[in-house]
Design an enzyme around this catalytic site. Sequence first.
Site, PDB file in Angstrom:
ATOM      1  N   LYS A 115     -52.279 -25.227   5.326  1.00 31.26           N
ATOM      2  CA  LYS A 115     -52.132 -23.780   5.498  1.00 31.26           C
ATOM      3  C   LYS A 115     -51.703 -23.084   4.216  1.00 31.26           C
ATOM      4  CE  LYS A 115     -51.284 -23.067  10.416  1.00 31.26           C
ATOM      5  NZ  LYS A 115     -50.431 -22.382  11.385  1.00 31.26           N
ATOM      6  N   LYS A 199     -61.788 -28.882  12.248  1.00 30.91           N
ATOM      7  CA  LYS A 199     -61.189 -28.478  13.515  1.00 30.91           C
ATOM      8  C   LYS A 199     -61.601 -27.046  13.878  1.00 30.91           C
ATOM      9  CE  LYS A 199     -56.844 -27.424  13.436  1.00 30.91           C
ATOM     10  NZ  LYS A 199     -55.395 -27.341  13.347  1.00 30.91           N
ATOM     11  N   LYS A 202     -58.519 -20.691  14.693  1.00 29.55           N
ATOM     12  CA  LYS A 202     -58.481 -19.244  14.852  1.00 29.55           C
ATOM     13  C   LYS A 202     -58.857 -18.547  13.553  1.00 29.55           C
ATOM     14  CE  LYS A 202     -54.655 -19.229  18.177  1.00 29.55           C
ATOM     15  NZ  LYS A 202     -53.190 -19.250  18.242  1.00 29.55           N
TER      16      LYS A 202
END
Length: 335
Positions: A115, A199, A202
Amino acid sequence: MDQPQNRVFSGVQPTGNLHLGNYLGAIRNFVGLQETHECIYCVVDMHAITVWQDPKELAANTREVAAAYIASGIDPERHIVFNQSKVSAHAELAWILNCVVRIGWLNRMTQFKDKAGKDREKASVGLYTYPVLMAADILAYRATHVPVGEDQKQHLELARDTAQKFNNDFDAPDFFPQPEPLIMGEATRVMSLRDGTKKMSKSDPSDLSRITMRDSADDIAKKIRKAQTDPDPLPEDVKGLEGRPGADNLVGIYAALSDKTKAQVLAEFSGAQFSVFKPALADLAVEKLSPITNEMKRLMDDRAYIDTILEKGAERARAIADPVLARVREIVGFI
Ligand code: AMP
Ligand code: TRP
Protein backbone atom coordinates in the site's frame (compact mmCIF):
# COMPACT_ATOMS: atom_id res chain seq x y z
CA MET A 1 -13.63 -11.51 33.99
CA ASP A 2 -15.43 -14.23 31.99
CA GLN A 3 -13.87 -15.28 28.71
CA PRO A 4 -16.53 -16.11 26.09
CA GLN A 5 -15.67 -19.14 23.96
CA ASN A 6 -17.36 -18.15 20.73
CA ARG A 7 -17.12 -14.43 20.19
CA VAL A 8 -16.55 -13.31 16.60
CA PHE A 9 -15.14 -9.93 15.58
CA SER A 10 -14.48 -8.70 12.07
CA GLY A 11 -14.36 -5.48 10.09
CA VAL A 12 -14.54 -4.02 6.62
CA GLN A 13 -13.12 -0.62 5.64
CA PRO A 14 -15.51 1.99 4.27
CA THR A 15 -13.29 2.86 1.32
CA GLY A 16 -15.90 2.52 -1.47
CA ASN A 17 -16.25 -0.01 -4.27
CA LEU A 18 -17.28 -2.95 -2.05
CA HIS A 19 -16.70 -5.93 -4.31
CA LEU A 20 -17.28 -9.63 -4.81
CA GLY A 21 -14.04 -10.42 -2.95
CA ASN A 22 -15.30 -8.58 0.12
CA TYR A 23 -18.58 -10.44 -0.15
CA LEU A 24 -17.28 -13.98 -0.75
CA GLY A 25 -14.09 -13.67 1.30
CA ALA A 26 -15.68 -11.97 4.28
CA ILE A 27 -19.27 -10.68 4.53
CA ARG A 28 -20.97 -13.89 3.42
CA ASN A 29 -19.02 -15.84 6.01
CA PHE A 30 -20.01 -13.31 8.68
CA VAL A 31 -23.65 -14.21 7.98
CA GLY A 32 -23.10 -17.93 8.48
CA LEU A 33 -21.54 -17.50 11.92
CA GLN A 34 -24.61 -15.90 13.46
CA GLU A 35 -26.26 -19.15 14.51
CA THR A 36 -23.31 -20.45 16.49
CA HIS A 37 -21.42 -17.36 17.65
CA GLU A 38 -21.92 -14.01 19.32
CA CYS A 39 -20.91 -11.67 16.49
CA ILE A 40 -19.54 -8.13 16.42
CA TYR A 41 -19.24 -6.63 12.94
CA CYS A 42 -17.52 -3.32 12.63
CA VAL A 43 -17.20 -0.70 9.90
CA VAL A 44 -13.56 0.24 10.43
CA ASP A 45 -13.59 3.93 9.55
CA MET A 46 -10.42 4.60 11.56
CA HIS A 47 -8.57 2.11 9.38
CA ALA A 48 -9.97 3.78 6.26
CA ILE A 49 -8.31 7.13 7.03
CA THR A 50 -4.83 5.58 6.99
CA VAL A 51 -5.04 6.64 3.34
CA TRP A 52 -6.77 9.89 2.34
CA GLN A 53 -10.59 9.78 2.36
CA ASP A 54 -12.84 12.61 1.34
CA PRO A 55 -14.93 13.28 4.51
CA LYS A 56 -18.30 13.27 2.72
CA GLU A 57 -17.48 10.06 0.91
CA LEU A 58 -16.23 8.45 4.10
CA ALA A 59 -19.60 9.09 5.76
CA ALA A 60 -21.51 7.71 2.76
CA ASN A 61 -19.20 4.69 2.48
CA THR A 62 -19.59 3.96 6.20
CA ARG A 63 -23.34 3.75 5.76
CA GLU A 64 -22.86 1.65 2.64
CA VAL A 65 -20.83 -1.02 4.46
CA ALA A 66 -23.44 -1.12 7.22
CA ALA A 67 -26.15 -1.51 4.55
CA ALA A 68 -24.13 -4.29 2.88
CA TYR A 69 -23.87 -6.17 6.17
CA ILE A 70 -27.59 -5.97 6.82
CA ALA A 71 -28.65 -6.62 3.20
CA SER A 72 -26.42 -9.71 3.16
CA GLY A 73 -28.29 -11.13 6.14
CA ILE A 74 -26.55 -9.90 9.28
CA ASP A 75 -29.15 -9.32 11.97
CA PRO A 76 -28.24 -6.10 13.82
CA GLU A 77 -30.72 -6.86 16.59
CA ARG A 78 -29.23 -10.19 17.59
CA HIS A 79 -25.65 -9.22 16.86
CA ILE A 80 -23.67 -5.98 16.94
CA VAL A 81 -23.10 -3.71 13.94
CA PHE A 82 -21.34 -0.38 14.53
CA ASN A 83 -18.58 1.90 13.27
CA GLN A 84 -15.20 1.85 14.95
CA SER A 85 -14.73 5.59 15.59
CA LYS A 86 -17.78 5.64 17.88
CA VAL A 87 -16.06 3.41 20.43
CA SER A 88 -12.99 5.08 21.89
CA ALA A 89 -11.67 1.83 23.38
CA HIS A 90 -10.23 0.94 19.94
CA ALA A 91 -7.96 3.99 19.83
CA GLU A 92 -7.07 3.75 23.49
CA LEU A 93 -6.08 0.08 23.37
CA ALA A 94 -4.23 0.66 20.10
CA TRP A 95 -1.95 3.13 21.86
CA ILE A 96 -1.14 0.69 24.64
CA LEU A 97 -0.52 -2.08 22.11
CA ASN A 98 1.73 0.27 20.10
CA CYS A 99 4.00 -0.01 23.11
CA VAL A 100 3.85 -3.82 23.06
CA VAL A 101 4.32 -4.47 19.34
CA ARG A 102 7.90 -4.29 18.04
CA ILE A 103 8.97 -2.25 15.02
CA GLY A 104 10.50 -5.40 13.56
CA TRP A 105 7.08 -7.08 13.48
CA LEU A 106 5.55 -4.19 11.54
CA ASN A 107 8.48 -4.09 9.13
CA ARG A 108 7.52 -7.56 7.97
CA MET A 109 3.94 -6.66 7.03
CA THR A 110 3.52 -7.17 3.29
CA GLN A 111 0.32 -5.13 3.02
CA PHE A 112 2.13 -2.01 4.25
CA LYS A 113 4.79 -2.51 1.59
CA ASP A 114 2.11 -2.93 -1.10
CA LYS A 115 0.00 0.00 0.00
CA ALA A 116 2.84 2.40 0.73
CA GLY A 117 4.36 1.74 -2.68
CA LYS A 118 7.75 3.06 -3.70
CA ASP A 119 7.69 6.30 -1.74
CA ARG A 120 7.37 4.79 1.71
CA GLU A 121 8.46 7.97 3.48
CA LYS A 122 5.25 9.64 2.32
CA ALA A 123 2.93 6.99 3.76
CA SER A 124 1.01 7.99 6.89
CA VAL A 125 2.22 6.73 10.25
CA GLY A 126 -1.30 5.31 10.64
CA LEU A 127 -0.82 3.07 7.62
CA TYR A 128 2.30 1.69 9.26
CA THR A 129 0.65 0.95 12.62
CA TYR A 130 -2.59 -0.22 10.98
CA PRO A 131 -2.10 -3.84 12.15
CA VAL A 132 -1.83 -2.65 15.76
CA LEU A 133 -5.22 -0.95 15.53
CA MET A 134 -6.56 -4.15 14.03
CA ALA A 135 -5.18 -6.16 16.97
CA ALA A 136 -6.83 -3.63 19.32
CA ASP A 137 -10.19 -4.07 17.52
CA ILE A 138 -10.13 -7.78 18.16
CA LEU A 139 -8.62 -7.80 21.64
CA ALA A 140 -10.85 -5.02 23.02
CA TYR A 141 -13.66 -7.61 22.85
CA ARG A 142 -11.42 -10.56 23.74
CA ALA A 143 -12.81 -12.10 20.54
CA THR A 144 -11.99 -15.74 19.91
CA HIS A 145 -12.67 -16.01 16.15
CA VAL A 146 -12.00 -13.65 13.27
CA PRO A 147 -13.45 -14.36 9.80
CA VAL A 148 -11.39 -12.68 7.06
CA GLY A 149 -10.10 -13.15 3.52
CA GLU A 150 -6.65 -14.63 2.94
CA ASP A 151 -4.95 -11.26 2.65
CA GLN A 152 -5.50 -10.61 6.37
CA LYS A 153 -3.71 -13.72 7.58
CA GLN A 154 -0.46 -11.97 8.40
CA HIS A 155 -2.26 -9.23 10.32
CA LEU A 156 -4.02 -11.87 12.39
CA GLU A 157 -0.77 -13.56 13.21
CA LEU A 158 0.44 -10.22 14.49
CA ALA A 159 -2.73 -9.91 16.61
CA ARG A 160 -2.02 -13.34 18.11
CA ASP A 161 1.60 -12.43 18.85
CA THR A 162 0.46 -9.16 20.37
CA ALA A 163 -1.99 -10.91 22.70
CA GLN A 164 0.70 -13.32 23.80
CA LYS A 165 3.35 -10.66 24.37
CA PHE A 166 0.94 -8.50 26.38
CA ASN A 167 0.00 -11.47 28.58
CA ASN A 168 3.68 -12.34 29.10
CA ASP A 169 5.02 -8.82 29.61
CA PHE A 170 2.39 -7.98 32.22
CA ASP A 171 2.26 -11.41 33.79
CA ALA A 172 -1.45 -11.68 33.00
CA PRO A 173 -1.68 -15.26 31.74
CA ASP A 174 -4.68 -15.91 29.48
CA PHE A 175 -5.96 -12.33 29.77
CA PHE A 176 -6.15 -11.91 26.01
CA PRO A 177 -7.18 -15.09 24.17
CA GLN A 178 -5.38 -16.06 20.96
CA PRO A 179 -7.86 -15.08 18.24
CA GLU A 180 -8.37 -17.84 15.65
CA PRO A 181 -8.52 -16.79 12.00
CA LEU A 182 -11.48 -18.22 10.07
CA ILE A 183 -10.53 -18.22 6.40
CA MET A 184 -13.43 -20.08 4.82
CA GLY A 185 -14.82 -21.21 1.50
CA GLU A 186 -13.62 -21.57 -2.09
CA ALA A 187 -13.07 -17.85 -2.60
CA THR A 188 -10.78 -16.68 0.18
CA ARG A 189 -8.80 -14.75 -2.42
CA VAL A 190 -10.90 -13.54 -5.35
CA MET A 191 -8.69 -12.30 -8.17
CA SER A 192 -9.07 -9.37 -10.58
CA LEU A 193 -11.23 -10.18 -13.61
CA ARG A 194 -8.63 -8.42 -15.78
CA ASP A 195 -5.60 -10.20 -14.36
CA GLY A 196 -5.95 -13.53 -12.58
CA THR A 197 -2.61 -13.04 -10.81
CA LYS A 198 -3.72 -9.86 -8.98
CA LYS A 199 -6.16 -9.67 -6.07
CA MET A 200 -9.57 -8.11 -6.78
CA SER A 201 -9.33 -4.76 -5.02
CA LYS A 202 -11.28 -1.60 -4.32
CA SER A 203 -8.45 0.56 -5.61
CA ASP A 204 -7.78 -1.07 -9.00
CA PRO A 205 -8.09 1.72 -11.59
CA SER A 206 -10.06 -0.59 -13.90
CA ASP A 207 -13.75 -0.88 -13.12
CA LEU A 208 -13.81 -4.05 -15.22
CA SER A 209 -11.45 -5.72 -12.73
CA ARG A 210 -14.16 -6.10 -10.07
CA ILE A 211 -17.84 -6.87 -9.65
CA THR A 212 -19.15 -4.44 -7.07
CA MET A 213 -22.08 -4.76 -4.71
CA ARG A 214 -23.71 -1.87 -6.60
CA ASP A 215 -23.46 -3.35 -10.08
CA SER A 216 -26.60 -3.86 -12.15
CA ALA A 217 -27.34 -7.24 -13.75
CA ASP A 218 -26.04 -5.85 -17.06
CA ASP A 219 -22.79 -4.64 -15.46
CA ILE A 220 -22.24 -8.06 -13.91
CA ALA A 221 -22.86 -9.90 -17.19
CA LYS A 222 -20.59 -7.50 -19.11
CA LYS A 223 -17.72 -7.79 -16.65
CA ILE A 224 -17.88 -11.59 -16.65
CA ARG A 225 -18.09 -11.67 -20.45
CA LYS A 226 -14.95 -9.52 -20.63
CA ALA A 227 -13.10 -11.42 -17.89
CA GLN A 228 -9.63 -12.50 -18.92
CA THR A 229 -9.40 -16.26 -19.57
CA ASP A 230 -7.58 -18.51 -22.03
CA PRO A 231 -8.69 -20.33 -25.20
CA ASP A 232 -8.87 -23.83 -23.67
CA PRO A 233 -12.04 -25.51 -22.43
CA LEU A 234 -12.53 -26.16 -18.72
CA PRO A 235 -10.48 -29.09 -17.39
CA GLU A 236 -11.77 -32.26 -15.73
CA ASP A 237 -10.23 -31.65 -12.35
CA VAL A 238 -8.74 -28.98 -10.11
CA LYS A 239 -5.20 -29.92 -11.07
CA GLY A 240 -6.02 -28.88 -14.63
CA LEU A 241 -6.53 -25.30 -13.39
CA GLU A 242 -2.86 -24.96 -12.49
CA GLY A 243 -1.16 -22.25 -14.53
CA ARG A 244 -4.59 -20.95 -15.64
CA PRO A 245 -5.23 -18.14 -13.13
CA GLY A 246 -8.15 -16.55 -15.02
CA ALA A 247 -9.97 -19.88 -15.35
CA ASP A 248 -9.17 -20.86 -11.77
CA ASN A 249 -10.62 -17.57 -10.51
CA LEU A 250 -13.93 -17.93 -12.38
CA VAL A 251 -14.35 -21.54 -11.27
CA GLY A 252 -13.65 -20.48 -7.67
CA ILE A 253 -16.25 -17.72 -7.90
CA TYR A 254 -18.80 -20.14 -9.34
CA ALA A 255 -18.04 -22.65 -6.59
CA ALA A 256 -18.39 -20.08 -3.81
CA LEU A 257 -21.62 -18.61 -5.19
CA SER A 258 -23.20 -22.05 -5.59
CA ASP A 259 -21.89 -23.47 -2.30
CA LYS A 260 -20.01 -26.20 -4.15
CA THR A 261 -16.37 -27.16 -4.33
CA LYS A 262 -14.29 -26.36 -7.41
CA ALA A 263 -14.15 -30.12 -8.08
CA GLN A 264 -17.96 -30.30 -8.19
CA VAL A 265 -18.14 -27.33 -10.55
CA LEU A 266 -15.60 -28.94 -12.86
CA ALA A 267 -17.48 -32.24 -12.79
CA GLU A 268 -20.43 -30.30 -14.16
CA PHE A 269 -18.58 -28.11 -16.70
CA SER A 270 -15.65 -30.32 -17.72
CA GLY A 271 -14.88 -29.73 -21.41
CA ALA A 272 -17.13 -26.65 -21.62
CA GLN A 273 -15.91 -23.56 -23.48
CA PHE A 274 -15.94 -20.19 -21.73
CA SER A 275 -18.69 -19.18 -24.17
CA VAL A 276 -20.88 -21.60 -22.20
CA PHE A 277 -19.40 -21.22 -18.72
CA LYS A 278 -19.34 -17.41 -18.60
CA PRO A 279 -23.09 -16.94 -19.23
CA ALA A 280 -23.83 -19.63 -16.61
CA LEU A 281 -21.61 -17.79 -14.13
CA ALA A 282 -23.20 -14.43 -15.00
CA ASP A 283 -26.70 -15.85 -14.37
CA LEU A 284 -25.61 -17.32 -11.05
CA ALA A 285 -23.89 -14.10 -9.95
CA VAL A 286 -26.94 -12.00 -10.83
CA GLU A 287 -29.25 -14.43 -9.03
CA LYS A 288 -27.16 -14.28 -5.85
CA LEU A 289 -26.09 -10.63 -5.86
CA SER A 290 -29.04 -8.68 -7.24
CA PRO A 291 -31.34 -9.20 -4.23
CA ILE A 292 -28.54 -7.95 -1.96
CA THR A 293 -27.81 -4.96 -4.18
CA ASN A 294 -31.50 -4.03 -4.25
CA GLU A 295 -31.84 -4.33 -0.50
CA MET A 296 -28.68 -2.25 -0.01
CA LYS A 297 -30.18 0.51 -2.16
CA ARG A 298 -33.39 0.43 -0.17
CA LEU A 299 -31.48 0.68 3.12
CA MET A 300 -29.23 3.46 1.84
CA ASP A 301 -32.35 5.54 1.22
CA ASP A 302 -33.23 5.19 4.89
CA ARG A 303 -30.32 7.00 6.45
CA ALA A 304 -32.06 7.43 9.81
CA TYR A 305 -32.46 3.67 10.12
CA ILE A 306 -28.78 2.97 9.38
CA ASP A 307 -27.64 5.69 11.76
CA THR A 308 -29.81 4.30 14.55
CA ILE A 309 -28.40 0.80 14.02
CA LEU A 310 -24.84 2.16 14.23
CA GLU A 311 -25.59 4.23 17.32
CA LYS A 312 -27.24 1.35 19.18
CA GLY A 313 -24.54 -1.06 18.04
CA ALA A 314 -21.86 1.29 19.38
CA GLU A 315 -23.58 1.45 22.75
CA ARG A 316 -23.61 -2.34 22.99
CA ALA A 317 -20.00 -2.50 21.80
CA ARG A 318 -18.92 -0.03 24.51
CA ALA A 319 -20.64 -2.17 27.13
CA ILE A 320 -18.28 -5.02 26.21
CA ALA A 321 -15.07 -3.11 25.45
CA ASP A 322 -15.09 -0.55 28.28
CA PRO A 323 -14.74 -3.11 31.11
CA VAL A 324 -11.94 -4.84 29.17
CA LEU A 325 -10.16 -1.50 28.85
CA ALA A 326 -10.66 -0.76 32.54
CA ARG A 327 -8.92 -4.05 33.33
CA VAL A 328 -6.13 -3.31 30.83
CA ARG A 329 -5.50 0.03 32.52
CA GLU A 330 -5.13 -1.70 35.87
CA ILE A 331 -2.84 -4.36 34.43
CA VAL A 332 -0.61 -1.69 32.85
CA GLY A 333 -0.48 0.32 36.09
CA PHE A 334 -2.42 3.42 35.08
CA ILE A 335 -4.10 5.06 38.10
P1 AMP B 1 -11.14 -4.45 3.14
O1 AMP B 1 -11.92 -4.02 1.96
O2 AMP B 1 -9.67 -4.36 2.92
O3 AMP B 1 -11.57 -3.81 4.40
O4 AMP B 1 -11.44 -6.00 3.32
C1 AMP B 1 -12.61 -6.48 3.99
C2 AMP B 1 -12.61 -7.99 4.01
O5 AMP B 1 -12.68 -8.50 2.66
C3 AMP B 1 -11.36 -8.63 4.63
O6 AMP B 1 -11.74 -9.75 5.40
C4 AMP B 1 -10.55 -9.05 3.43
O7 AMP B 1 -9.71 -10.12 3.71
C5 AMP B 1 -11.63 -9.43 2.44
N1 AMP B 1 -11.16 -9.28 1.05
C6 AMP B 1 -10.73 -8.15 0.46
N2 AMP B 1 -10.38 -8.40 -0.82
C7 AMP B 1 -10.60 -9.71 -1.05
C8 AMP B 1 -10.44 -10.57 -2.17
N3 AMP B 1 -9.99 -10.11 -3.34
N4 AMP B 1 -10.76 -11.89 -2.03
C9 AMP B 1 -11.24 -12.37 -0.85
N5 AMP B 1 -11.40 -11.61 0.24
C10 AMP B 1 -11.10 -10.29 0.16
N1 TRP C 1 -7.72 -4.95 8.01
C1 TRP C 1 -8.97 -5.53 7.60
C2 TRP C 1 -9.08 -5.43 6.07
O1 TRP C 1 -8.66 -4.52 5.46
C3 TRP C 1 -10.15 -4.84 8.23
C4 TRP C 1 -10.12 -4.97 9.72
C5 TRP C 1 -9.85 -3.97 10.62
C6 TRP C 1 -10.37 -6.14 10.47
N2 TRP C 1 -9.95 -4.45 11.87
C7 TRP C 1 -10.24 -5.78 11.82
C8 TRP C 1 -10.67 -7.46 10.12
C9 TRP C 1 -10.41 -6.70 12.85
C10 TRP C 1 -10.85 -8.38 11.15
C11 TRP C 1 -10.71 -8.01 12.50
O2 TRP C 1 -9.63 -6.26 5.48
